[in-house]
Write a protein that holds these residues in place. Structure first.
Motif, PDB file in Angstrom:
ATOM      1  N   MET A 169     -51.287-112.496 -77.109  1.00 40.37           N
ATOM      2  CA  MET A 169     -49.857-112.429 -76.807  1.00 40.37           C
ATOM      3  C   MET A 169     -49.902-111.418 -75.659  1.00 40.37           C
ATOM      4  N   SER A 170     -48.947-111.752 -74.700  1.00 41.18           N
ATOM      5  CA  SER A 170     -48.541-110.956 -73.526  1.00 41.18           C
ATOM      6  C   SER A 170     -47.560-110.153 -73.869  1.00 41.18           C
ATOM      7  N   ASN A 171     -47.565-108.679 -73.391  1.00 36.65           N
ATOM      8  CA  ASN A 171     -46.578-107.629 -73.657  1.00 36.65           C
ATOM      9  C   ASN A 171     -45.986-107.392 -72.062  1.00 36.65           C
ATOM     10  N   ILE A 172     -46.292-108.008 -71.149  1.00 36.36           N
ATOM     11  CA  ILE A 172     -45.922-107.830 -69.917  1.00 36.36           C
ATOM     12  C   ILE A 172     -44.845-108.809 -69.435  1.00 36.36           C
ATOM     13  N   THR A 173     -43.721-107.927 -68.940  1.00 37.09           N
ATOM     14  CA  THR A 173     -42.412-108.966 -68.410  1.00 37.09           C
ATOM     15  C   THR A 173     -42.450-109.155 -67.108  1.00 37.09           C
ATOM     16  N   GLU A 174     -42.927-108.099 -66.370  1.00 35.70           N
ATOM     17  CA  GLU A 174     -42.961-108.266 -64.863  1.00 35.70           C
ATOM     18  C   GLU A 174     -44.258-107.791 -64.260  1.00 35.70           C
ATOM     19  N   PHE A 175     -44.503-108.163 -63.072  1.00 31.91           N
ATOM     20  CA  PHE A 175     -45.667-107.439 -62.228  1.00 31.91           C
ATOM     21  C   PHE A 175     -45.063-106.633 -61.014  1.00 31.91           C
ATOM     22  N   ILE A 176     -45.756-105.726 -60.703  1.00 32.42           N
ATOM     23  CA  ILE A 176     -45.714-105.096 -59.599  1.00 32.42           C
ATOM     24  C   ILE A 176     -46.629-105.452 -58.377  1.00 32.42           C
ATOM     25  N   LEU A 177     -46.152-105.987 -57.310  1.00 29.32           N
ATOM     26  CA  LEU A 177     -47.026-106.512 -56.037  1.00 29.32           C
ATOM     27  C   LEU A 177     -47.105-105.190 -55.101  1.00 29.32           C
ATOM     28  N   LEU A 178     -48.294-105.028 -55.012  1.00 34.33           N
ATOM     29  CA  LEU A 178     -48.652-103.997 -54.031  1.00 34.33           C
ATOM     30  C   LEU A 178     -48.412-104.161 -52.390  1.00 34.33           C
ATOM     31  N   GLY A 179     -48.260-105.592 -52.261  1.00 34.76           N
ATOM     32  CA  GLY A 179     -48.026-106.021 -50.915  1.00 34.76           C
ATOM     33  C   GLY A 179     -49.133-106.070 -49.894  1.00 34.76           C
ATOM     34  N   LEU A 180     -48.855-106.176 -48.426  1.00 35.22           N
ATOM     35  CA  LEU A 180     -49.704-106.217 -47.492  1.00 35.22           C
ATOM     36  C   LEU A 180     -50.019-104.401 -47.080  1.00 35.22           C
ATOM     37  N   THR A 181     -49.303-103.975 -47.089  1.00 36.35           N
ATOM     38  CA  THR A 181     -49.510-102.372 -46.893  1.00 36.35           C
ATOM     39  C   THR A 181     -48.504-101.402 -47.517  1.00 36.35           C
ATOM     40  N   GLN A 182     -48.935-100.176 -47.614  1.00 34.65           N
ATOM     41  CA  GLN A 182     -47.823 -99.217 -48.350  1.00 34.65           C
ATOM     42  C   GLN A 182     -47.352 -98.330 -47.231  1.00 34.65           C
ATOM     43  N   ASN A 183     -47.673 -98.587 -45.985  1.00 29.80           N
ATOM     44  CA  ASN A 183     -47.133 -97.768 -44.639  1.00 29.80           C
ATOM     45  C   ASN A 183     -45.656 -98.113 -44.258  1.00 29.80           C
ATOM     46  N   ASP A 228     -52.559-106.200 -56.711  1.00 27.08           N
ATOM     47  CA  ASP A 228     -52.915-105.888 -55.314  1.00 27.08           C
ATOM     48  C   ASP A 228     -52.868-107.157 -54.451  1.00 27.08           C
ATOM     49  N   HIS A 229     -51.799-107.511 -54.252  1.00 29.57           N
ATOM     50  CA  HIS A 229     -51.330-108.544 -53.326  1.00 29.57           C
ATOM     51  C   HIS A 229     -50.017-108.731 -53.055  1.00 29.57           C
ATOM     52  N   PHE A 230     -49.758-109.585 -52.014  1.00 30.02           N
ATOM     53  CA  PHE A 230     -48.091-109.804 -51.782  1.00 30.02           C
ATOM     54  C   PHE A 230     -47.536-111.078 -52.339  1.00 30.02           C
ATOM     55  N   MET A 231     -48.272-111.879 -53.227  1.00 33.64           N
ATOM     56  CA  MET A 231     -47.934-112.876 -53.961  1.00 33.64           C
ATOM     57  C   MET A 231     -48.699-113.275 -55.276  1.00 33.64           C
ATOM     58  N   CYS A 232     -48.019-113.825 -56.090  1.00 28.56           N
ATOM     59  CA  CYS A 232     -48.817-114.228 -57.228  1.00 28.56           C
ATOM     60  C   CYS A 232     -49.604-115.238 -56.934  1.00 28.56           C
ATOM     61  N   ASP A 233     -50.989-115.059 -57.220  1.00 26.43           N
ATOM     62  CA  ASP A 233     -52.090-115.914 -57.081  1.00 26.43           C
ATOM     63  C   ASP A 233     -53.123-116.126 -58.385  1.00 26.43           C
ATOM     64  N   LEU A 234     -54.119-117.004 -58.159  1.00 24.27           N
ATOM     65  CA  LEU A 234     -54.842-117.048 -59.375  1.00 24.27           C
ATOM     66  C   LEU A 234     -56.011-115.883 -59.502  1.00 24.27           C
ATOM     67  N   ILE A 235     -56.539-115.514 -58.492  1.00 27.00           N
ATOM     68  CA  ILE A 235     -57.541-114.488 -58.456  1.00 27.00           C
ATOM     69  C   ILE A 235     -57.188-113.061 -59.065  1.00 27.00           C
ATOM     70  N   PRO A 236     -55.911-112.703 -58.353  1.00 28.97           N
ATOM     71  CA  PRO A 236     -55.260-111.261 -58.934  1.00 28.97           C
ATOM     72  C   PRO A 236     -54.828-111.344 -60.246  1.00 28.97           C
ATOM     73  N   LEU A 237     -54.400-112.525 -60.959  1.00 26.54           N
ATOM     74  CA  LEU A 237     -54.060-112.597 -62.176  1.00 26.54           C
ATOM     75  C   LEU A 237     -55.069-112.535 -63.090  1.00 26.54           C
ATOM     76  N   LEU A 238     -56.050-113.393 -62.859  1.00 23.63           N
ATOM     77  CA  LEU A 238     -57.281-113.411 -63.638  1.00 23.63           C
ATOM     78  C   LEU A 238     -57.771-111.857 -63.799  1.00 23.63           C
ATOM     79  N   GLU A 239     -57.738-111.117 -62.760  1.00 26.99           N
ATOM     80  CA  GLU A 239     -58.015-109.552 -62.813  1.00 26.99           C
ATOM     81  C   GLU A 239     -57.438-108.675 -63.687  1.00 26.99           C
ATOM     82  N   LEU A 240     -55.940-109.166 -63.932  1.00 24.47           N
ATOM     83  CA  LEU A 240     -55.306-108.564 -64.918  1.00 24.47           C
ATOM     84  C   LEU A 240     -55.348-108.955 -66.377  1.00 24.47           C
ATOM     85  N   ALA A 241     -55.748-110.086 -66.455  1.00 27.32           N
ATOM     86  CA  ALA A 241     -55.713-110.653 -67.883  1.00 27.32           C
ATOM     87  C   ALA A 241     -56.514-109.702 -68.931  1.00 27.32           C
ATOM     88  N   CYS A 242     -56.032-109.424 -69.910  1.00 26.83           N
ATOM     89  CA  CYS A 242     -56.811-108.405 -70.991  1.00 26.83           C
ATOM     90  C   CYS A 242     -57.704-109.474 -71.988  1.00 26.83           C
TER      91      CYS A 242
END
Length: 293
Positions: free
Chosen positions: A1-15, A155-169
């Motif tokens: 079961m997932s308890n995540i309701t939203e994701f935070i995108l770090l984007g391309l840069t923090q500057n 750690d991306h500017f969009m939702c994609d397969l690899i970043p989501l795989l890394e967040l799965a518990c």
């Protein structure tokens, strides 16, 4: 079961300074991509001169590029200017599906364009619909079943397969190769098949010195195929772990290429350029004769 309701995108840069510059650049790119692709589609659909199958497919390629860019760039531009880099769980899954649904459609269309000499007009549309739903559907089914229980920072500017795989518990060592086979193998096998077909086509054209138009169209298509499939193969045909260069490749793959495609085809195609010039001049003349009240 997932308890995540939203994701935070770090984007391309923090500057903040670079974010402002990126906002301006991406806004200009999007304002070139969308009208450019739509103008090509309208020109082809409304011109009786551009009635051959190759232009029919080119018009759909322009529409696909418009949808592809619009599934990613507006959200990225909004995040850069607002600083609100969050996306809901359902919004994230929708973006993943839209991205791979449209990319799957473009893959099938590029294949059909390679064989447009003998493929009927109506058949590829059914094939495209089945294939893009199949590809996008498989990806989203693999994603929505994953449990996400934190963290929720991508750690991306969009939702994609690899970043989501890394967040799965959960353990994704088995799922990673499945996704790689679905996306990466599709890109690589299609690229190899198209390269082989174009080798045959180019060898055939060598014996026909009068086929300059065909050679020009073929060269444009080969350029688009390489620009599309090489980054696609790099992103997905490897171990499912994020790389620092992924963001740069994804920007080129999802933002720059949809802008380049209409330029590649129109700059090398005299008929399309001629029709577009006639339509633009006609609109200018109409507005000069009948100015708006």
């Amino acid at each position: 079961m997932s308890n995540i309701t939203e994701f935070i995108l770090l984007g391309l840069t923090q500057n903040p300074g670079i974010q402002t510059l990126l906002f301006a650049v991406l806004l200009v790119v999007y304002l070139i991509t969308l009208p450019g692709n739509l103008l090509i589609s309208v020109a082809i659909f409304t011109s009786p001169v551009l009635g051959s199958p190759v232009y029919f497919f080119l018009s759909y390629l322009s529409m696909i590029d418009s949808f592809y860019s619009s599934s990613i760039v507006p959200k990225l531009i909004f995040d850069l200017i607002s600083g609100k880099n969050t996306i809901s769980f359902s919004g994230c899954m929708t973006q993943v599906f839209a991205e791979h649904f449209v990319a799957g459609a473009e893959i099938v269309l590029l294949i059909v364009m390679a064989y447009d000499c003998y493929v009927a007009i109506c058949k590829p549309l059914h094939y495209m619909t089945v294939m893009r739903f199949l590809h996008g559907g498989i990806q989203i089914l693999l994603m929505v079943q994953l449990p996400f229980c934190g963290p929720n920072v991508i750690d991306h500017f969009m939702c994609d397969l690899i970043p989501l795989l890394e967040l799965a518990c959960t353990d994704t060592h088995t799922l990673g190769p499945l996704i790689s086979a679905n996306s990466g193998s599709l890109c690589l096998l299609t690229l190899l098949m198209l390269v082989a077909s174009y080798v045959v086509i180019l060898c055939s054209l060598r014996t026909h010195s009068s086929h300059r138009t065909s050679l020009s169209t073929c060269a444009s298509h080969v350029t688009v195929v390489i620009l599309f499939f090489v980054p696609c193969s790099f992103l997905y045909l490897r171990h499912m772990i994020s790389s620092p260069i992924d963001k740069t490749v994804t920007v080129f793959f999802t933002i720059v290429i949809p802008m380049l495609n209409p330029l590649i085809y129109t700059l090398r195609n005299a008929e399309v350029k001629s029709v577009m010039k006639l339509q633009i001049n006609s609109n200018i003349l109409e507005h000069s004769l009948y100015p708006a009240p």
